[in-house]
Structures are given as C-alpha cells and as structure tokens.
Design an enzyme around this catalytic site. Structure first.
Site, PDB file in Angstrom:
ATOM      1  N   GLY A  20       0.580  -1.499  -0.067  1.00 13.90           N
ATOM      2  CA  GLY A  20       0.208  -0.121  -0.146  1.00 13.90           C
ATOM      3  C   GLY A  20       1.499   1.300  -0.008  1.00 13.90           C
ATOM      4  N   GLY A  24      -1.469   7.488   1.513  1.00 13.38           N
ATOM      5  CA  GLY A  24      -1.281   7.406   2.184  1.00 13.38           C
ATOM      6  C   GLY A  24      -0.162   7.028   3.970  1.00 13.38           C
ATOM      7  N   GLY A  26       1.291   4.095   3.695  1.00 13.34           N
ATOM      8  CA  GLY A  26       2.417   3.762   3.309  1.00 13.34           C
ATOM      9  C   GLY A  26       3.371   4.620   2.579  1.00 13.34           C
ATOM     10  N   SER A 144      -4.657  -1.272  14.699  1.00 15.25           N
ATOM     11  CA  SER A 144      -5.606  -0.300  14.755  1.00 15.25           C
ATOM     12  C   SER A 144      -6.167   0.045  16.259  1.00 15.25           C
ATOM     13  CB  SER A 144      -6.879  -0.530  13.256  1.00 15.25           C
ATOM     14  OG  SER A 144      -7.536   0.688  13.908  1.00 15.25           O
ATOM     15  N   TYR A 171     -14.219  -5.068  10.594  1.00 15.33           N
ATOM     16  CA  TYR A 171     -12.976  -4.585  10.686  1.00 15.33           C
ATOM     17  C   TYR A 171     -12.071  -4.383  11.515  1.00 15.33           C
ATOM     18  CZ  TYR A 171      -9.353  -0.152   9.801  1.00 15.33           C
ATOM     19  OH  TYR A 171      -7.832   0.835  10.030  1.00 15.33           O
TER      20      TYR A 171
END
Length: 299
Positions: A20, A24, A26, A144, A171
């Site tokens: 990724g 963002g 990454g 997260s 998630y």
C-alpha cells in the site's frame, strides 16, 4: 525527547517492501525510508499509482503489483520479489481496506479479514526466507485502535462470512488478527533462532484513503468529529510505523502507537492492546486456521 522521523537511522544498503505504498501511511513510510537511503519496493494494487508514487519519492524505488484480495496475486508478487531481490531487510504490512464496497475477496473471504490479515499472512510466509538470516531485519504489521472493538476475538471461523463489508466489528476483527499475527510470528521467529524480529504498530487516527469509501451512516457523525479534532496528518501518523521498522532499541514483539490522548495522535511510544491479543491459545488457533485458508506454511 519524543522520537520523530529525524531519528530514523541511515538505511543505505537495506531493501524495504511496503504494501500500500502508493498513498497514505504507506507513501509516507516509504518516502522517509527512501530519503534515508533504503531501496524501497512499493507493493500496490494499482501499478500506475505505484509508479506515480515512486516518481514522487525518488531514490531507488521500484513497484510490484499486489492485490491482497487475491492469493494468486500475492503469490505472483512474492515470486517477483524473490526473483529480483536476494534479501529483504524490512517488510511493512501496511495496506488494508475499511468498509470496502465489495463483499468478498477473489478467494471468497470476508474482505476485511481476507485483505487485512490473510493477504499479509500469506505474503509474509512467502517472503520470510529472504529475511530470516538478515541481521536487523523486521516484519512490521500495522494494526489499529479498532482492534479493541473485536470483543469476541478475531473469529477466523467466520473468514468466509457473507456479510461484513460495511461492518466496524469486522474491521476490528481483522486488525486484532494483525496484532495477534505479529506477536505469534515473533514467538516463532525466536524459537527458530531467526535474525528477524516482528513488531506491530498503529497510526492512531488519520484521514487517509481508508475513509474514502465512507463509514456506515451511524458512525459518520463520530468519525467526522474524530477526524476533525483528534486526527493527525499521515506524515505524523506514520511515525509509529517508522519507529517500529527502524529503531534498533525496539524489541521484537513490541506494539507502538501515538503518545497522545487515547493514542489518537502524537509521537511513537508503546501502545496498549486488548486482552484478546495476549491470548496465546487464540493466537495459535488463528495461525493454524490462516495456514489452512491461505495454503501458506511458515515451516
């Protein structure tokens, strides 16, 4: 003194793969690593965006196509990396989805669990032998704050659930799985005497592209307030990832996050984890089920 990107040590001679890496967190992680001299490989679902990011980053930056929603793509990406590079110093498992518009991955998995956990589990297993003998090598897995929402655990038995593409709990389960995987990987690396360490990190709250698909309607007022008052820009949110990847004082098995209120923003310090992430038996069950679902064994 608070740890910052200025503390990232010299990375010349090191090869880092960032999933990724086109946007963002990454992109910010890759940018700093390249600025410190690393040879950075951006593993991206959209190679065009990856090439644009590589041009922006500069330095020695390559692109490898990778769609974590397809185990075939994961295997092909791993093959390309193995063919091109003789060693890997850093693997940053950063890419992910949150409330995606599609219901299942190409292999029939619930998208959060399939992309965020199983895709990275498989990629790590397929690349780990490029790292095991490399001094100072690390696997960094991005979790997260939402992992604490998975009060019933990671639930790998629901990997093929039909629902969940708009689920906050789904998630959270995937991010709990990320943290459980990182810790179980560290134990297994220690048991085999590998030179590689496994570290986890989370960015706090940051307005990255993960929010582009939109939170469920009931969550939008909360997420709007959080993004307005508690969030930090991706460049700062990437600091825990960068410390996990490069600080020689960070031990394998560590979990880092922002230092501020509720771990939403601030510098990189040890983070709190849910009790479920410390359940050794649950981690083993998740590991074994992940091997079955992906067909990837770590040996």
């Amino acid at each position: 003194m608070m740890w910052s990107t200025a503390d990232v040590p010299d990375q010349h001679g090191r090869t880092a793969l960032v999933t990724g890496g086109a946007s963002g967190l990454g992109l910010e992680t890759a940018r700093v690593l390249a600025a410190r001299g690393a040879h950075v490989v951006l593993a991206c679902r959209d190679p065009g965006r990856g090439r644009a990011a590589a041009s922006l980053i500069g330095g020695r930056t390559d692109v490898v196509p990778l769609d974590l929603a397809s185990l075939a793509s994961v295997r092909e990406a791993a093959r390309r990396v193995r063919d091109r590079y003789g060693r890997l110093d850093l693997l940053v498992n950063n890419a992910g989805v949150m409330f995606p518009p599609y219901r299942r991955t190409q292999d029939g998995f619930e998208p959060h669990f399939g992309v965020n956990h199983l895709g990275h589990f498989a990629l790590t297993g397929l690349l780990l032998d490029l790292m095991r003998e490399v001094p100072g090598s690390r696997v960094v897995t991005v979790s997260s704050l939402a992992h604490r929402l998975a009060v019933r655990g990671a639930r790998p038995q629901e990997a093929r659930a039909a629902a969940g593409h708009r689920s906050v709990v789904a998630y959270g389960r995937s991010k709990l799985a990320n943290l459980m995987f990182a810790r179980e990987l560290q134990l297994r690396l220690e048991d085999t005497g590998a030179a590689t360490a496994s570290v986890a990190a989370h960015p706090g709250v940051s307005p990255t592209g993960l929010w582009e698909n939109g939170a469920p309607a009931w969550l939008r007022p909360v997420s709007g307030v959080a993004l307005r008052w508690l969030a930090q820009e991706p460049a700062r949110a990437a600091v825990p990832l960068l410390r996990a990847a490069t600080d020689p004082l960070v031990a394998g098995g560590s979990y880092l996050g922002p230092a501020g209120v509720a771990e939403c923003a601030g510098g990189a310090v040890p983070a709190r984890s849910a009790r479920a992430a410390r359940d050794g038996l649950a981690r083993i069950r998740l590991w074994e089920r992940s091997q079955e679902l992906t067909g990837v064994s770590f040996g």
